[in-house]
Motif scaffolding. Structure first.
Motif, PDB file in Angstrom:
ATOM      1  N   THR A   1     -84.849  -2.129  35.457  1.00 24.51           N
ATOM      2  CA  THR A   1     -84.442  -2.604  36.776  1.00 24.51           C
ATOM      3  C   THR A   1     -84.766  -1.555  37.832  1.00 24.51           C
ATOM      4  OG1 THR A   1     -82.631  -3.864  35.793  1.00 24.51           O
ATOM      5  CG2 THR A   1     -82.523  -3.471  38.169  1.00 24.51           C
ATOM      6  N   PRO A   2     -85.522  -1.909  38.852  1.00 22.81           N
ATOM      7  CA  PRO A   2     -85.826  -0.928  39.900  1.00 22.81           C
ATOM      8  C   PRO A   2     -84.612  -0.653  40.770  1.00 22.81           C
ATOM      9  CG  PRO A   2     -86.721  -3.068  40.496  1.00 22.81           C
ATOM     10  CD  PRO A   2     -86.171  -3.219  39.106  1.00 22.81           C
ATOM     11  N   GLY A   3     -84.590   0.525  41.373  1.00 23.29           N
ATOM     12  CA  GLY A   3     -83.503   0.872  42.274  1.00 23.29           C
ATOM     13  C   GLY A   3     -83.060   2.301  42.093  1.00 23.29           C
ATOM     14  N   PRO A   4     -82.301   2.834  43.031  1.00 14.22           N
ATOM     15  CA  PRO A   4     -81.810   4.217  42.919  1.00 14.22           C
ATOM     16  C   PRO A   4     -80.838   4.373  41.759  1.00 14.22           C
ATOM     17  CG  PRO A   4     -80.753   3.082  44.754  1.00 14.22           C
ATOM     18  CD  PRO A   4     -81.826   2.163  44.256  1.00 14.22           C
ATOM     19  N   ARG A   5     -80.850   5.556  41.170  1.00 13.60           N
ATOM     20  CA  ARG A   5     -79.967   5.907  40.059  1.00 13.60           C
ATOM     21  C   ARG A   5     -78.980   6.989  40.494  1.00 13.60           C
ATOM     22  NH1 ARG A   5     -83.513   2.043  38.289  1.00 13.60           N
ATOM     23  NH2 ARG A   5     -83.443   1.822  36.016  1.00 13.60           N
ATOM     24  N   TRP A   6     -77.872   7.096  39.762  1.00  7.75           N
ATOM     25  CA  TRP A   6     -76.972   8.207  40.005  1.00  7.75           C
ATOM     26  C   TRP A   6     -77.613   9.538  39.611  1.00  7.75           C
ATOM     27  CZ3 TRP A   6     -71.552   6.192  37.983  1.00  7.75           C
ATOM     28  CH2 TRP A   6     -71.026   5.300  38.947  1.00  7.75           C
ATOM     29  N   PHE A   7     -78.496   9.500  38.604  1.00  6.41           N
ATOM     30  CA  PHE A   7     -79.094  10.734  38.094  1.00  6.41           C
ATOM     31  C   PHE A   7     -80.607  10.575  37.997  1.00  6.41           C
ATOM     32  CE2 PHE A   7     -74.909  10.162  36.048  1.00  6.41           C
ATOM     33  CZ  PHE A   7     -74.236  11.190  36.698  1.00  6.41           C
TER      34      PHE A   7
ATOM     35  N   TYR B   1     -78.512   6.177  32.881  1.00 13.40           N
ATOM     36  CA  TYR B   1     -79.902   5.791  33.109  1.00 13.40           C
ATOM     37  C   TYR B   1     -80.083   4.585  34.031  1.00 13.40           C
ATOM     38  CZ  TYR B   1     -80.500   8.736  28.998  1.00 13.40           C
ATOM     39  OH  TYR B   1     -80.463   9.784  28.121  1.00 13.40           O
ATOM     40  N   GLY B   2     -79.040   3.794  34.204  1.00 12.88           N
ATOM     41  CA  GLY B   2     -79.185   2.551  34.944  1.00 12.88           C
ATOM     42  C   GLY B   2     -79.174   2.747  36.443  1.00 12.88           C
ATOM     43  N   THR B   3     -79.348   1.653  37.170  1.00 13.85           N
ATOM     44  CA  THR B   3     -79.309   1.726  38.621  1.00 13.85           C
ATOM     45  C   THR B   3     -77.900   2.071  39.094  1.00 13.85           C
ATOM     46  OG1 THR B   3     -78.748  -0.607  38.918  1.00 13.85           O
ATOM     47  CG2 THR B   3     -81.100  -0.058  38.762  1.00 13.85           C
ATOM     48  N   ALA B   4     -77.809   2.575  40.310  1.00 14.63           N
ATOM     49  CA  ALA B   4     -76.501   2.906  40.878  1.00 14.63           C
ATOM     50  C   ALA B   4     -75.614   1.667  40.943  1.00 14.63           C
ATOM     51  CB  ALA B   4     -76.681   3.519  42.261  1.00 14.63           C
ATOM     52  N   GLU B   5     -76.208   0.524  41.258  1.00 12.56           N
ATOM     53  CA  GLU B   5     -75.430  -0.713  41.330  1.00 12.56           C
ATOM     54  C   GLU B   5     -74.870  -1.087  39.969  1.00 12.56           C
ATOM     55  OE1 GLU B   5     -75.925  -5.409  42.715  1.00 12.56           O
ATOM     56  OE2 GLU B   5     -77.674  -4.075  42.618  1.00 12.56           O
ATOM     57  N   HIS B   6     -75.717  -1.046  38.937  1.00 15.30           N
ATOM     58  CA  HIS B   6     -75.252  -1.378  37.597  1.00 15.30           C
ATOM     59  C   HIS B   6     -74.220  -0.361  37.103  1.00 15.30           C
ATOM     60  CE1 HIS B   6     -79.117  -3.882  36.606  1.00 15.30           C
ATOM     61  NE2 HIS B   6     -78.260  -4.521  37.386  1.00 15.30           N
ATOM     62  N   ALA B   7     -74.426   0.922  37.425  1.00 15.66           N
ATOM     63  CA  ALA B   7     -73.475   1.951  37.009  1.00 15.66           C
ATOM     64  C   ALA B   7     -72.101   1.698  37.636  1.00 15.66           C
ATOM     65  CB  ALA B   7     -73.990   3.331  37.393  1.00 15.66           C
ATOM     66  N   GLN B   8     -72.086   1.358  38.911  1.00 13.25           N
ATOM     67  CA  GLN B   8     -70.813   1.090  39.571  1.00 13.25           C
ATOM     68  C   GLN B   8     -70.129  -0.135  38.977  1.00 13.25           C
ATOM     69  OE1 GLN B   8     -69.266   3.139  41.980  1.00 13.25           O
ATOM     70  NE2 GLN B   8     -67.588   1.827  41.246  1.00 13.25           N
TER      71      GLN B   8
END
Length: 311
Positions: free
Chosen positions: A38-44, A106-113
């Motif tokens: 999934t594209p998008g910004p990550r936490w790390f 590893y996931g996107t910031a949205e998925h992590a949240q």
């Protein structure tokens, strides 16, 4: 020799597939594609130490150590006993925790949240009393902090002993700071940011920790009665022995576990290096699909459970 190569490759693929399915579960391939694709910004970012640690086979030993250490807090252990289902569905719990760590690492910031929000919702429902009548609440910030620091201390220690690429001093501090991002999102107040703060926080919990009957029973289940096929029990026993060898002496005494440093140096630790190398070899086998490389962490690696109150 040439004829042996395909047999070895088939064995490697089969072992890797079995490990992957055990840790990632039936939705592993779909989760892998979603987490990494999934594209998008990550936490790390890709260069962060949290990705190095959580992507290594040493997590198998670190996760077992974390479970044993976490069990020594009576309130955390009561939450596990009453709500986690670790006996009835240990593999499901492993897979949920593996996915949580994978998504947040590893996931996107949205998925992590979203993953954090789901865990917090579970914590909000986990309340009760211990066998001695003491109330517990999985949303209690102090209890959340204990689970977090016991976990990252275990993951980091296992990585520094058995990891393929141990971190230098600043890298260890950066790993702790990385994990603080997830801890704060889960509700941990002022999580430690370096080794000194982590050591101080662990020491501050020492008066609260003890080997309750529930903790000792959980240790026996984890170490002696895991739900595994016969062929997997010997390798698992080696991983478990290495997890025990990394516990502090006082923790072993509380759990009724042996303290045998000479034997551990001569036999247990070499077996830990051999086992993590074998897992790393198996899970780095090429896959037959073009999916991104991991369901949980790193190149076809995945991680063990270490969040007792998360379900």
């Amino acid at each position: 020799m040439a004829r042996a190569a395909p047999v070895l490759a088939e064995l490697r693929e089969r072992l890797g597939r079995e490990l992957f399915s055990r840790v990632a579960g039936p939705a592993g391939a779909a989760n892998r594609a979603r987490i990494h694709g999934t594209p998008g910004p990550r936490w790390f970012g890709p260069d962060r130490p949290v990705r190095v640690v959580h992507g290594d086979a040493s997590m198998f030993i670190g996760g077992l150590r974390a479970l044993l250490l976490q069990s020594l807090h009576p309130l955390a252990m009561a939450a596990v006993s009453g709500h986690s289902g670790y006996r009835g569905d240990p593999w499901g719990r492993l897979q949920r925790t593996s996915t949580f760590l994978a998504v947040t690492t590893y996931g996107t910031a949205e998925h992590a949240q979203h993953a954090v929000d789901r865990v917090r919702a579970v914590h909000d429902r986990v309340r009760g009393t211990t066998a001695t009548g003491e109330p517990y609440d999985a949303s209690d910030p102090r209890l959340l902090a204990w689970v977090h620091i016991a976990e990252i201390d275990s993951f980091l220690r296992a990585h520094q002993r058995y990891g393929a690429r141990p971190l230098d001093g600043p890298g260890c501090d950066a790993y702790i700071a990385d994990t603080a991002r997830v801890a704060a999102a889960l509700g941990v107040p002022d999580p430690p940011l370096d080794r000194a703060a982590l050591a101080a926080r662990l020491a501050a919990y020492r008066p609260e920790l003890r080997g309750t009957p529930e903790a000792r029973d959980a240790a026996r289940f984890i170490l002696l009665r895991p739900p595994l096929p016969p062929a997997a029990r010997a390798p698992y026993a080696l991983l478990a022995a290495n997890a025990v060898s990394m516990l502090p002496r006082w923790a072993r005494a509380e759990l009724g576990l042996p303290w045998l440093p000479p034997l551990e140096r001569a036999c247990v630790r070499p077996s830990g290096h051999a086992m993590t190398a074998a897992i790393r070899w198996a899970m780095a086998a090429p896959t037959p699909t073009p999916d991104p490389p991991a369901a949980g962490a790193g190149p076809r690696s995945a991680v063990p459970p270490a969040r007792p109150a998360a379900g």
